[in-house]
Design a protein around this motif. Sequence first.
Motif, mmCIF file in Angstrom:
data_model
loop_
_atom_site.group_PDB
_atom_site.id
_atom_site.type_symbol
_atom_site.label_atom_id
_atom_site.label_comp_id
_atom_site.label_asym_id
_atom_site.label_seq_id
_atom_site.Cartn_x
_atom_site.Cartn_y
_atom_site.Cartn_z
ATOM 1 N N VAL A 84 -8.352 -3.367 -4.480
ATOM 2 C CA VAL A 84 -8.360 -4.067 -3.684
ATOM 3 C C VAL A 84 -8.595 -3.583 -2.282
ATOM 4 O O VAL A 84 -8.752 -4.639 -1.083
ATOM 5 C CB VAL A 84 -7.239 -4.907 -3.841
ATOM 6 C CG1 VAL A 84 -6.596 -5.972 -2.664
ATOM 7 C CG2 VAL A 84 -7.235 -5.324 -5.234
ATOM 8 N N GLU A 85 -7.387 -2.595 -1.464
ATOM 9 C CA GLU A 85 -7.404 -2.591 -0.279
ATOM 10 C C GLU A 85 -8.591 -2.068 0.692
ATOM 11 O O GLU A 85 -9.279 -2.407 1.790
ATOM 12 C CB GLU A 85 -6.032 -1.212 0.173
ATOM 13 C CG GLU A 85 -5.717 -1.180 1.597
ATOM 14 C CD GLU A 85 -5.310 0.340 1.922
ATOM 15 O OE1 GLU A 85 -4.744 0.922 2.466
ATOM 16 O OE2 GLU A 85 -4.327 0.176 0.554
ATOM 17 N N ALA A 86 -9.472 -1.650 -0.704
ATOM 18 C CA ALA A 86 -10.908 -1.131 -0.397
ATOM 19 C C ALA A 86 -11.815 -1.795 -0.134
ATOM 20 O O ALA A 86 -12.412 -2.002 1.244
ATOM 21 C CB ALA A 86 -10.773 0.378 -1.519
ATOM 22 N N ALA A 123 -14.362 -5.752 3.329
ATOM 23 C CA ALA A 123 -14.778 -7.242 3.838
ATOM 24 C C ALA A 123 -14.735 -7.526 4.686
ATOM 25 O O ALA A 123 -15.516 -8.107 5.845
ATOM 26 C CB ALA A 123 -14.140 -8.108 2.878
ATOM 27 N N GLY A 124 -14.227 -7.033 5.942
ATOM 28 C CA GLY A 124 -14.617 -6.484 7.003
ATOM 29 C C GLY A 124 -15.296 -6.055 8.240
ATOM 30 O O GLY A 124 -15.774 -6.725 9.196
ATOM 31 N N TRP A 125 -16.662 -6.106 7.044
ATOM 32 C CA TRP A 125 -17.589 -5.573 7.766
ATOM 33 C C TRP A 125 -18.693 -6.200 7.554
ATOM 34 O O TRP A 125 -19.871 -6.084 7.524
ATOM 35 C CB TRP A 125 -18.126 -3.721 7.670
ATOM 36 C CG TRP A 125 -16.901 -2.963 8.166
ATOM 37 C CD1 TRP A 125 -15.839 -2.515 8.239
ATOM 38 C CD2 TRP A 125 -17.495 -3.100 10.055
ATOM 39 N NE1 TRP A 125 -15.623 -2.032 9.056
ATOM 40 C CE2 TRP A 125 -16.405 -1.884 10.225
ATOM 41 C CE3 TRP A 125 -18.430 -3.057 10.611
ATOM 42 C CZ2 TRP A 125 -15.329 -1.013 11.335
ATOM 43 C CZ3 TRP A 125 -17.975 -2.778 12.139
ATOM 44 C CH2 TRP A 125 -16.860 -1.441 12.018
ATOM 45 N N ALA A 126 -18.384 -6.302 5.801
ATOM 46 C CA ALA A 126 -19.852 -6.606 5.247
ATOM 47 C C ALA A 126 -19.140 -8.391 3.960
ATOM 48 O O ALA A 126 -18.066 -8.302 3.438
ATOM 49 C CB ALA A 126 -20.669 -6.229 4.390
ATOM 50 N N GLN A 127 -19.880 -9.372 3.973
ATOM 51 C CA GLN A 127 -19.466 -10.472 3.526
ATOM 52 C C GLN A 127 -19.644 -9.863 1.895
ATOM 53 O O GLN A 127 -20.427 -9.714 1.380
ATOM 54 C CB GLN A 127 -19.531 -11.771 3.517
ATOM 55 C CG GLN A 127 -19.561 -12.816 3.190
ATOM 56 C CD GLN A 127 -20.021 -14.227 3.937
ATOM 57 O OE1 GLN A 127 -20.857 -14.522 4.036
ATOM 58 N NE2 GLN A 127 -19.482 -15.158 3.573
ATOM 59 N N LEU A 128 -18.207 -10.662 0.958
ATOM 60 C CA LEU A 128 -18.442 -9.655 -0.327
ATOM 61 C C LEU A 128 -19.740 -11.284 -0.902
ATOM 62 O O LEU A 128 -20.102 -12.237 -0.262
ATOM 63 C CB LEU A 128 -17.920 -10.043 -0.827
ATOM 64 C CG LEU A 128 -16.578 -8.687 -0.957
ATOM 65 C CD1 LEU A 128 -15.305 -9.052 -1.200
ATOM 66 C CD2 LEU A 128 -17.218 -7.505 -1.086
ATOM 67 N N ILE A 172 -8.920 -12.738 -2.137
ATOM 68 C CA ILE A 172 -9.579 -10.952 -2.613
ATOM 69 C C ILE A 172 -8.439 -10.510 -3.147
ATOM 70 O O ILE A 172 -7.119 -9.641 -2.746
ATOM 71 C CB ILE A 172 -9.885 -9.922 -1.692
ATOM 72 C CG1 ILE A 172 -11.327 -10.444 -1.813
ATOM 73 C CG2 ILE A 172 -10.366 -8.645 -2.495
ATOM 74 C CD1 ILE A 172 -11.535 -9.474 0.498
ATOM 75 N N ASN A 173 -8.249 -9.962 -4.864
ATOM 76 C CA ASN A 173 -7.076 -9.216 -5.151
ATOM 77 C C ASN A 173 -7.763 -8.619 -6.333
ATOM 78 O O ASN A 173 -9.642 -8.707 -6.978
ATOM 79 C CB ASN A 173 -5.947 -10.607 -6.001
ATOM 80 C CG ASN A 173 -7.013 -11.366 -6.505
ATOM 81 O OD1 ASN A 173 -8.312 -11.788 -7.627
ATOM 82 N ND2 ASN A 173 -6.613 -12.553 -6.681
ATOM 83 N N TYR A 178 -19.434 6.039 7.329
ATOM 84 C CA TYR A 178 -19.720 5.415 6.310
ATOM 85 C C TYR A 178 -19.625 4.268 6.551
ATOM 86 O O TYR A 178 -20.427 3.539 6.203
ATOM 87 C CB TYR A 178 -19.895 6.284 5.447
ATOM 88 C CG TYR A 178 -20.516 7.976 5.106
ATOM 89 C CD1 TYR A 178 -21.022 8.731 5.650
ATOM 90 C CD2 TYR A 178 -19.034 8.673 5.276
ATOM 91 C CE1 TYR A 178 -22.218 9.450 5.896
ATOM 92 C CE2 TYR A 178 -19.769 10.121 5.502
ATOM 93 C CZ TYR A 178 -20.445 10.981 5.811
ATOM 94 O OH TYR A 178 -20.563 12.408 5.764
ATOM 95 N N LEU A 179 -18.528 3.425 6.468
ATOM 96 C CA LEU A 179 -18.525 2.191 5.716
ATOM 97 C C LEU A 179 -18.880 1.439 7.167
ATOM 98 O O LEU A 179 -19.747 0.321 6.715
ATOM 99 C CB LEU A 179 -16.260 2.194 6.433
ATOM 100 C CG LEU A 179 -16.513 0.216 5.952
ATOM 101 C CD1 LEU A 179 -16.764 0.754 3.941
ATOM 102 C CD2 LEU A 179 -14.649 -0.033 6.074
ATOM 103 N N ARG A 180 -19.067 1.967 8.590
ATOM 104 C CA ARG A 180 -19.943 0.792 9.085
ATOM 105 C C ARG A 180 -21.241 0.796 8.986
ATOM 106 O O ARG A 180 -21.940 -0.103 9.624
ATOM 107 C CB ARG A 180 -19.771 1.329 10.726
ATOM 108 C CG ARG A 180 -17.597 1.041 11.074
ATOM 109 C CD ARG A 180 -17.851 1.621 12.537
ATOM 110 N NE ARG A 180 -16.044 1.271 12.695
ATOM 111 C CZ ARG A 180 -15.470 1.811 13.757
ATOM 112 N NH1 ARG A 180 -15.968 2.612 14.705
ATOM 113 N NH2 ARG A 180 -14.570 2.292 13.774
ATOM 114 N N GLN A 181 -22.022 2.212 8.599
ATOM 115 C CA GLN A 181 -22.798 2.283 8.621
ATOM 116 C C GLN A 181 -23.296 1.333 7.552
ATOM 117 O O GLN A 181 -24.704 0.628 7.111
ATOM 118 C CB GLN A 181 -23.945 3.618 8.793
ATOM 119 C CG GLN A 181 -23.345 4.242 9.800
ATOM 120 C CD GLN A 181 -23.852 5.861 9.781
ATOM 121 O OE1 GLN A 181 -23.822 6.437 8.547
ATOM 122 N NE2 GLN A 181 -23.747 6.185 10.482
#
Length: 131
Positions: free
Chosen positions: A29-31, A36-41, A59-60, A118-121
Motif C-alpha cells: 500500500v505504501e509503495a 499514485a503521487g506520480w501517476a493516477q491509478l 488506497i488500501n 526510476y519511479l519518476r520516469q
Amino acid sequence: MTLSELAREYLATRITSLLDETAVTGFFVEATIEYAGWAQLAVQKAAQNANPPQPEPTINGDVSITLSEWAVIKPLAYLFCEKETALMHELSKLASHEPAGRASSEIESDITNFRNEYLRQWAFHYPCETI
C-alpha cells in the motif's frame, strides 16, 4: 489483482519470510501511494470518469491495480519488504544471532535510487495538449 492478493502471492513464494501478510500488504500500500503521487491509478481514473463521478477510492489492501501499474510498483514494494526484513535481522544481533543478507542501509540506498531514477520516469504521465 488487489494489493492483499499480491501480498498473499508474495508470501506464498517466500516461505522463509519474517513478515506477515498485514506487514507485506502495508508495504505494498505504501509503495502504491507513492506511485499514485506520480501517476493516477486506473481505479482512480475509472471513478473520475464514471457517470456520475464517484469519490476517489482509498488506497488500501482492497484496491485493484493493473499489471502495468504493478510492474512499476513491485520493485519499490519488494525493497520495502526487504528493508524491514534486514532491520529484523539486524535487531536479532542483540540475541547473538548473525544477520544474513544485505544491510538495511544498503537497501535504503536502493530505495532512494529507485525513487530518484526510476519511479519518476516510469510512473509520471501527463497528457499532451495542443494550443
